[in-house]
Write an enzyme that holds these catalytic residues in place. Structure first.
Site, PDB file in Angstrom:
ATOM      1  N   LYS A 290      -1.981   2.032  -5.011  1.00  0.00           N
ATOM      2  CA  LYS A 290      -0.967   1.756  -6.041  1.00  0.00           C
ATOM      3  C   LYS A 290      -1.326   2.569  -7.280  1.00  0.00           C
ATOM      4  O   LYS A 290      -1.965   2.069  -8.213  1.00  0.00           O
ATOM      5  CB  LYS A 290      -0.934   0.244  -6.311  1.00  0.00           C
ATOM      6  CG  LYS A 290       0.358  -0.240  -6.942  1.00  0.00           C
ATOM      7  CD  LYS A 290       0.411  -1.759  -6.897  1.00  0.00           C
ATOM      8  CE  LYS A 290       1.457  -2.335  -7.825  1.00  0.00           C
ATOM      9  NZ  LYS A 290       2.836  -2.071  -7.483  1.00  0.00           N
TER      10      LYS A 290
HETATM   11  N1  PMP Z   1       6.077  -1.136  -2.160  1.00  0.00           N
HETATM   12  C1  PMP Z   1       6.013  -0.621  -3.399  1.00  0.00           C
HETATM   13  C2  PMP Z   1       6.253   0.825  -3.597  1.00  0.00           C
HETATM   14  C3  PMP Z   1       5.721  -1.458  -4.489  1.00  0.00           C
HETATM   15  O1  PMP Z   1       5.669  -0.953  -5.726  1.00  0.00           O
HETATM   16  C4  PMP Z   1       5.511  -2.838  -4.267  1.00  0.00           C
HETATM   17  C5  PMP Z   1       5.198  -3.746  -5.428  1.00  0.00           C
HETATM   18  N2  PMP Z   1       3.833  -3.790  -5.699  1.00  0.00           N
HETATM   19  C6  PMP Z   1       5.581  -3.316  -2.953  1.00  0.00           C
HETATM   20  C7  PMP Z   1       5.867  -2.446  -1.922  1.00  0.00           C
HETATM   21  C8  PMP Z   1       5.325  -4.778  -2.657  1.00  0.00           C
HETATM   22  O2  PMP Z   1       3.950  -5.049  -2.789  1.00  0.00           O
HETATM   23  P1  PMP Z   1       3.437  -6.514  -3.163  1.00  0.00           P
HETATM   24  O3  PMP Z   1       4.060  -7.438  -2.201  1.00  0.00           O
HETATM   25  O4  PMP Z   1       1.960  -6.420  -2.990  1.00  0.00           O
HETATM   26  O5  PMP Z   1       3.851  -6.780  -4.559  1.00  0.00           O
END
Ligand code: PMP
Length: 319
Positions: A169
């Protein structure tokens, strides 16, 4: 169409308030923090982030951090992938976040944003040679009530693992998300669905994607350039263990989007959001599917501590 409150709040200018944040190893007032314009990450996208939520349960007068340790473990993993080292352990970051929410006396749904970014004012591109700074800040963010979105398949492809790893991320990877979302909105859609470089379904701009077809749920596999979402993991467990649904993680073809009976996107910020159409083609009968609705309700109860079997997702903040 989007009727959510979260999107509106998120687009507001930040309120540089008296609120506390954690920065450079101590708790400071948001309005006292100054970042030099020379900061490396500002120019080069050299940072890693997390997006964490805490949900308020009014009946119990308690704020619950959702999967907070898992988020900080992913924060560390994102940093390691891009050759950075977060100065605090995941466990210590959990304790810092609890303390921050208590100091801010948070008694409403709240979003928590940790960031570790390269701060050296250098032209260097050697990530290992640069110093970094760590910050955690919070702001109120109500639930995203969404009756459903219309999506388009983006003309922008998701960043491949060999270019910028989507499984980390990083701040840099959100330019990819922003280009896709901007294109979708400019074309009258609510959301973008991105494909991998070789044309498989990947995820939306900021959420993972699930669809239901032929009596089973499908979600793109972790080797298809997705962020390995924590909500995705929670829902896989929910589907398999509790709802008794078959769930397959595999590569998904674009045309399976048009053949789906139900579809939703999910993430920590948004929760579950039904996808009602893709490229103007209705998903199923164009309404929220019964399985999707059931999952949405179950998830909303679970994140507020109303489902005992998911109590392990939650960490109470207030004593
Ligand atoms: N994909 C992307 C590109 C994101 O930014 C997010 C948000 N963090 C998610 C998927 C979902 O991840 P999470 O469930 O860990 O928030």
């Amino acid at each position: 169409m989007s009727t959510g409150t979260a999107g509106q709040q998120a687009s507001m200018e930040p309120d540089l308030s008296e609120r506390w944040m954690f920065f450079d190893g101590e708790f400071v007032r948001e309005c006292d923090v100054r970042i030099p314009i020379q900061t490396h990450a500002l120019h080069n996208g050299t940072g890693v982030i997390e997006g964490i939520r805490a949900y308020w349960n009014a009946g119990r007068q308690q704020l619950y951090l959702l999967e907070v340790l898992a988020h900080y473990q992913r924060f560390h993993r994102s940093a390691r992938i891009v050759r950075m080292a977060v100065p605090e352990s995941a466990e210590r970051l959990v304790a810092i976040t609890q303390e921050l929410l208590r100091r801010n006396d948070c008694r409403e749904d709240t979003y928590i944003r940790p960031i570790f970014f390269k701060s050296a004012p250098l032209m260097s591109m050697n990530l290992r040679a640069m110093t970094g700074r760590l910050a955690v800040h919070t702001y109120p963010l109500g639930p995203f009530h969404d009756s459903g979105v219309g999506a388009m398949v983006s003309s922008w492809r998701r960043i491949p693992d060999a270019v910028i790893p989507a499984r980390a991320k990083t701040t840099a990877s959100y330019l990819n998300s922003a280009l896709a979302k901007t294109e979708a909105v400019a074309n009258g859609f609510d959301e973008a669905i991105m494909l991998t470089h070789d044309g498989h379904v990947c995820e939306s701009s900021t959420c993972n994607l699930f669809l239901r077809k032929d009596g089973e749920f499908l979600t793109p596999s972790v080797t298809d350039d997705i962020l390995e979402g924590i909500t995705r993991r929670q829902l896989i467990g929910m589907l398999r263990d509790d709802v008794g649904q078959s769930l397959v993680e595999r590569s998904v073809d674009r045309t399976e989007l048009y053949a789906a009976d139900e579809m939703f996107i999910c993430g920590t910020g948004y929760g579950l959001v039904p996808v009602l159409s893709v490229d103007h083609t209705p998903v199923g009968d164009g309404d929220v599917g019964p399985h999707t609705r059931r999952l949405m309700e179950l998830y909303q109860r679970a994140v507020r501590g109303e489902e005992e079997r998911y109590g392990h997702w939650l960490l109470p903040v207030h004593p």
